[in-house]
Write a protein that holds these residues in place. Sequence first.
Motif, PDB file in Angstrom:
ATOM      1  N   SER A 292       0.718  -1.025   0.026  1.00 15.87           N
ATOM      2  CA  SER A 292       0.074   0.084   0.034  1.00 15.87           C
ATOM      3  C   SER A 292       0.808   1.311  -0.141  1.00 15.87           C
ATOM      4  O   SER A 292       2.090   1.059   0.031  1.00 15.87           O
ATOM      5  N   GLY A 293       0.233   2.276  -0.105  1.00 18.21           N
ATOM      6  CA  GLY A 293       1.136   3.820  -0.252  1.00 18.21           C
ATOM      7  C   GLY A 293       1.665   3.875   1.093  1.00 18.21           C
ATOM      8  O   GLY A 293       1.213   3.460   2.243  1.00 18.21           O
ATOM      9  N   ASN A 294       2.674   4.793   1.079  1.00 16.54           N
ATOM     10  CA  ASN A 294       3.488   5.128   2.367  1.00 16.54           C
ATOM     11  C   ASN A 294       3.113   6.676   2.648  1.00 16.54           C
ATOM     12  O   ASN A 294       4.279   7.087   3.244  1.00 16.54           O
ATOM     13  N   THR A 295       1.942   7.090   2.533  1.00 21.41           N
ATOM     14  CA  THR A 295       1.779   8.260   3.012  1.00 21.41           C
ATOM     15  C   THR A 295       0.416   8.403   3.944  1.00 21.41           C
ATOM     16  O   THR A 295      -0.238   7.326   4.085  1.00 21.41           O
ATOM     17  N   ALA A 296       0.006   9.349   4.554  1.00 20.92           N
ATOM     18  CA  ALA A 296      -1.014   9.462   5.352  1.00 20.92           C
ATOM     19  C   ALA A 296      -2.228   9.161   4.820  1.00 20.92           C
ATOM     20  O   ALA A 296      -3.317   8.558   5.222  1.00 20.92           O
ATOM     21  N   ASP A 297      -2.379   9.501   3.547  1.00 20.14           N
ATOM     22  CA  ASP A 297      -3.779   9.131   2.844  1.00 20.14           C
ATOM     23  C   ASP A 297      -3.876   8.071   2.474  1.00 20.14           C
ATOM     24  O   ASP A 297      -4.957   7.536   1.739  1.00 20.14           O
ATOM     25  N   ASP A 298      -2.862   7.086   2.747  1.00 24.03           N
ATOM     26  CA  ASP A 298      -3.052   5.567   2.165  1.00 24.03           C
ATOM     27  C   ASP A 298      -3.199   4.737   3.388  1.00 24.03           C
ATOM     28  O   ASP A 298      -3.241   3.566   2.946  1.00 24.03           O
ATOM     29  N   LEU A 299      -3.580   5.324   4.314  1.00 24.76           N
ATOM     30  CA  LEU A 299      -3.779   4.528   5.533  1.00 24.76           C
ATOM     31  C   LEU A 299      -5.100   3.574   5.396  1.00 24.76           C
ATOM     32  O   LEU A 299      -5.277   2.651   6.054  1.00 24.76           O
TER      33      LEU A 299
END
Length: 561
Positions: free
Chosen positions: A446-453
């Motif tokens: 999954s993504g590694n930013t806060a939006d990807d949680l």
Amino acid sequence: MDDSGRHSEMNELDRAKSVHSGTRMPQTVSRAKLVRTPANKDDHASAPFPEHSENEREIHEPNILITELKDYPPEYVEGDEEDEEESDVEPEYKQVTVETMNAEEDWDTDLEIEDEVMKEVRNHDPTGRSYYDKVCNRMGLVPVSYLKRHITDPEITMRFHGLGPAATKAIALVLRDNITLEKLNLQGNWIEGDGGLAMARMLEDNDYITEINLSDNKLGSIGAKCMCKMLSVNAGLRVLDLSGNNFDDQDAITFADCLVEGTKYLKELNLSRNHFGSHAGEVLGPAISANDILEVLDLSWNHIRGKGAIAVAKGIGENVRLKSCNISWNGFGPEGGAAIGEAMASNSALLELDVAGNRLTADTAIKMTRMISANDNIRTLKIGNNILTTAGAIAMATALNNAESSELNELDLTDVPIEFEFLRIFEDIKSKKPNFKLIHGPILSSGNTADDLGKPAVHPYKRKEPVLILDQHIIVNDMRLLDILKKYDPQGGFTVTPEEFVKAVEDLAVPFNKPKLETACVKLAADQAGRIYFGDFIKQQQDQIKNSGGDDEENGERFEQ
């Protein structure tokens, strides 16, 4: 014969030899003085020099070349000749003017005589091997055998030979008149400023060499000045590598002047791995903008940051000739990266840009998407080793996919992590540009930013297609697909339309062959009232997990036709 008689006889023999030869042997305790005498003196003449006429004396005087040592006692002081009652100088030399020779006078030195001899050797030795031996012999050096073997080759590579300044001077003297050499590589020979000066003077005379590598040689400020001076004269050099030579901000001023006025024919200049800082960037930026000759410039691995980075970015954007520019590993930061994106949006000449390792962030990547959308000329963009995050990578991939007129065919995202959503966008790019080259970092679930949680994770190592389409079956390799299918069946009848099945596969964010899957789904639903039933396989999935311990990679569920 006793000892006294023997000594007496030897003294008489010495005096006889002295009289016969017409010379005198100065005593050990005496001081020598240099005396000029006529060269055309007749040894058998009986008349002394004063008896000749004035005309004859004028004829003799220009040829005064022969020198003579005259002995004086240790306590002798100049000017005491007048006080001497008797002199042991022959009468014919008494009226010859006595002068002391000065080493600074204009007369042939041993070095000049040697140069004449070596010039003669060089003229009769087209290969330069004999001349090189003579030069090394005069300088007390051992000739480099590799150079002698390859001196007539079009390319000579002598990397890390430990030449030093002296050996480099000898090589420069030999290559001054060489007309066969085109490429010379002297990397890592510690030639320093003196060796750089010798090579620069050689290149001022030799226009046949088109490419030279003097990297890692500690040229310093002396080397910078002499190289820039050489570039204003040389008309043959096209490629110059001066990386790793300890150039600093002061030397950047020298190179800036050279870029504006001196590089008349040079096409490629490498100044990487030096000590250029922010001030150097402020000086080099306007010079890069003004230069209309260079096509390749490398400023990587310096310390150009802040205002210097912004100045360099502006200079690159305004340049109308550069085809390739490497400014990687300078620590530009977000400000410098944003300046690069803004400047490159209007540049119509640059084809390759390397901004790797410059502490660029996701926001910088989003700003650089404007460059991808607006610049139709750039072919290669290297932006790896930056903290772009998966969001920045997706933003760049999306901009590239939407830029119909973009000519970008290589994107380097080395060590930048990506996720399957990025790969799905890349599949679309690949369908439009089959030869597109992509380099990326690790694939995350999954993504590694806060939006990807809140996004569902996808296993990064599941390399198989989500569904395997055979002649009579559709094999599900990703068991998560069944869970997604439930979302498209709110009534709980375990049936979906072919369109919903394809949409569920898309929700996996995994690359797949969409046209082939659509055809297979329509074919599968033809005998089931236009819908695909997947209820029987929910129970099979549970049994399979129970029996195999959750290994769903080797065995997939089937939707039978």
